[in-house]
Design a protein around this motif. Structure first.
Motif, PDB file in Angstrom:
ATOM      1  N   LEU A   4       0.864  -1.180   0.000  1.00  0.00           N
ATOM      2  CA  LEU A   4       0.000   0.000   0.000  1.00  0.00           C
ATOM      3  C   LEU A   4       0.898   1.226   0.000  1.00  0.00           C
ATOM      4  O   LEU A   4       1.695   1.408   0.924  1.00  0.00           O
ATOM      5  CB  LEU A   4      -0.893   0.004   1.244  1.00  0.00           C
ATOM      6  N   TYR A   5       0.792   2.029  -1.047  1.00  0.00           N
ATOM      7  CA  TYR A   5       1.560   3.274  -1.108  1.00  0.00           C
ATOM      8  C   TYR A   5       0.697   4.405  -0.559  1.00  0.00           C
ATOM      9  O   TYR A   5      -0.482   4.516  -0.908  1.00  0.00           O
ATOM     10  CB  TYR A   5       1.984   3.579  -2.548  1.00  0.00           C
ATOM     11  N   ILE A   6       1.274   5.215   0.314  1.00  0.00           N
ATOM     12  CA  ILE A   6       0.566   6.358   0.897  1.00  0.00           C
ATOM     13  C   ILE A   6       1.231   7.620   0.366  1.00  0.00           C
ATOM     14  O   ILE A   6       2.442   7.798   0.518  1.00  0.00           O
ATOM     15  CB  ILE A   6       0.640   6.322   2.438  1.00  0.00           C
ATOM     16  N   LEU A   7       0.433   8.471  -0.265  1.00  0.00           N
ATOM     17  CA  LEU A   7       0.980   9.685  -0.876  1.00  0.00           C
ATOM     18  C   LEU A   7       0.352  10.908  -0.219  1.00  0.00           C
ATOM     19  O   LEU A   7      -0.885  10.989  -0.107  1.00  0.00           O
ATOM     20  CB  LEU A   7       0.670   9.674  -2.383  1.00  0.00           C
ATOM     21  N   LYS A  80       2.837  -4.703   3.184  1.00  0.00           N
ATOM     22  CA  LYS A  80       3.595  -3.610   3.798  1.00  0.00           C
ATOM     23  C   LYS A  80       3.105  -2.285   3.237  1.00  0.00           C
ATOM     24  O   LYS A  80       2.419  -2.246   2.211  1.00  0.00           O
ATOM     25  CB  LYS A  80       5.095  -3.775   3.570  1.00  0.00           C
ATOM     26  N   THR A  81       3.461  -1.205   3.916  1.00  0.00           N
ATOM     27  CA  THR A  81       3.086   0.118   3.425  1.00  0.00           C
ATOM     28  C   THR A  81       4.344   0.906   3.099  1.00  0.00           C
ATOM     29  O   THR A  81       5.380   0.759   3.743  1.00  0.00           O
ATOM     30  CB  THR A  81       2.264   0.923   4.454  1.00  0.00           C
ATOM     31  N   VAL A  82       4.229   1.733   2.085  1.00  0.00           N
ATOM     32  CA  VAL A  82       5.321   2.629   1.691  1.00  0.00           C
ATOM     33  C   VAL A  82       4.758   4.046   1.669  1.00  0.00           C
ATOM     34  O   VAL A  82       3.849   4.342   0.900  1.00  0.00           O
ATOM     35  CB  VAL A  82       5.853   2.292   0.281  1.00  0.00           C
ATOM     36  N   THR A  83       5.261   4.901   2.561  1.00  0.00           N
ATOM     37  CA  THR A  83       4.845   6.302   2.536  1.00  0.00           C
ATOM     38  C   THR A  83       5.802   7.043   1.627  1.00  0.00           C
ATOM     39  O   THR A  83       6.998   7.106   1.880  1.00  0.00           O
ATOM     40  CB  THR A  83       4.862   6.905   3.955  1.00  0.00           C
ATOM     41  N   TRP A  84       5.230   7.577   0.523  1.00  0.00           N
ATOM     42  CA  TRP A  84       6.075   8.211  -0.496  1.00  0.00           C
ATOM     43  C   TRP A  84       6.213   9.683  -0.161  1.00  0.00           C
ATOM     44  O   TRP A  84       5.308  10.465  -0.410  1.00  0.00           O
ATOM     45  CB  TRP A  84       5.443   8.011  -1.882  1.00  0.00           C
ATOM     46  N   LEU A  85       7.360  10.082   0.411  1.00  0.00           N
ATOM     47  CA  LEU A  85       7.558  11.470   0.843  1.00  0.00           C
ATOM     48  C   LEU A  85       8.337  12.272  -0.185  1.00  0.00           C
ATOM     49  O   LEU A  85       9.161  11.743  -0.878  1.00  0.00           O
ATOM     50  CB  LEU A  85       8.296  11.498   2.182  1.00  0.00           C
TER      51      LEU A  85
END
Lengths: 85, 130
Positions: A4-7, A80-85
């Motif tokens: 899950l990508y969080i933008l 897993k989650t990836v927070t794209w900063l």
């Protein structure tokens, strides 16, 4: 393995999409909800509270609206989650 | 039920990330999940100053985190390097670095990046808010 990508920054959409695999999902939060009129090929979610706070109606968006409890559930549905900063 | 930890790098003063992290935390606790640790890094450490005094019509993030952590027994951990660089210190670090005062809120603790690694290893999910 699905992620899950969080933008949270609308300027980073293209870069984020380029890193995503077909089975990954994208969740827009904070200022990234301004992208609610865009289309993507991925499973796509949008944080309703942030969308409404910026003057959009849920039905105006192409993305599936979620609240915070559903946000928590999404992080568990994906490996897993990836927070794209 | 799952165990979560959060990594918070968002500034409490100039972005929404701390608020998002707080709301996410409330939601996961309400669902009966466990929270092990919130690790504050980068500008995120600024929330740990007990001298933060926002106007009364704005959310006090320092106190909101402290209240939740005490009620639900999870740790609020601040990276020592990021904290000292930004003038956030407890009495021991102030003493070690010859500083004249300390300002760490008592609900928070100062530690190192090892605590972030441990949180990643011991939690089912690590969620980043920046």
């Amino acid at each position: 393995m699905k992620s899950l990508y969080i933008l949270n920054n609308p300027a980073n959409l293209e870069q984020c999409l380029s890193a995503m695999a077909p089975d990954d999902a994208l969740l827009l939060i904070e200022d990234a909800v301004l992208l609610c009129h865009q289309h993507t090929l991925h499973n796509s979610y949008i944080l309703e509270e942030d969308l409404i706070a910026r003057g959009f109606a849920t039905k105006q968006s192409h993305w599936q609206a979620v609240d915070y409890p559903q946000f928590v559930q999404l992080t568990l549905q994906y490996d897993k989650t990836v927070t794209w900063l | 039920m799952a165990t979560f930890s959060l990594l918070v790098t968002a500034s409490p003063h100039s972005s929404q990330g701390q608020y998002s992290a707080l709301e996410f935390t409330k939601a996961l606790l309400q669902q009966g999940h466990t929270l092990k640790r919130i690790f504050f890094y980068g500008d995120g450490v600024l929330v740990a100053s007990r001298l933060n005094c926002p106007p009364s019509d704005e959310i006090n993030l320092t106190k909101s985190w402290a209240k939740l952590a005490i009620e639900h027994d999870f740790e609020l951990t601040v990276c020592v390097t990021a904290a000292l660089k930004r003038g956030i210190t407890n009495a021991a670090e102030a003493d070690r670095n010859a500083l004249t005062g300390d300002n760490l809120d008592p609900a928070y603790e100062i530690s190192g990046l090892g605590q972030l690694t441990e949180a990643m290893l011991e939690s089912d999910r690590l969620i980043t808010f920046g």
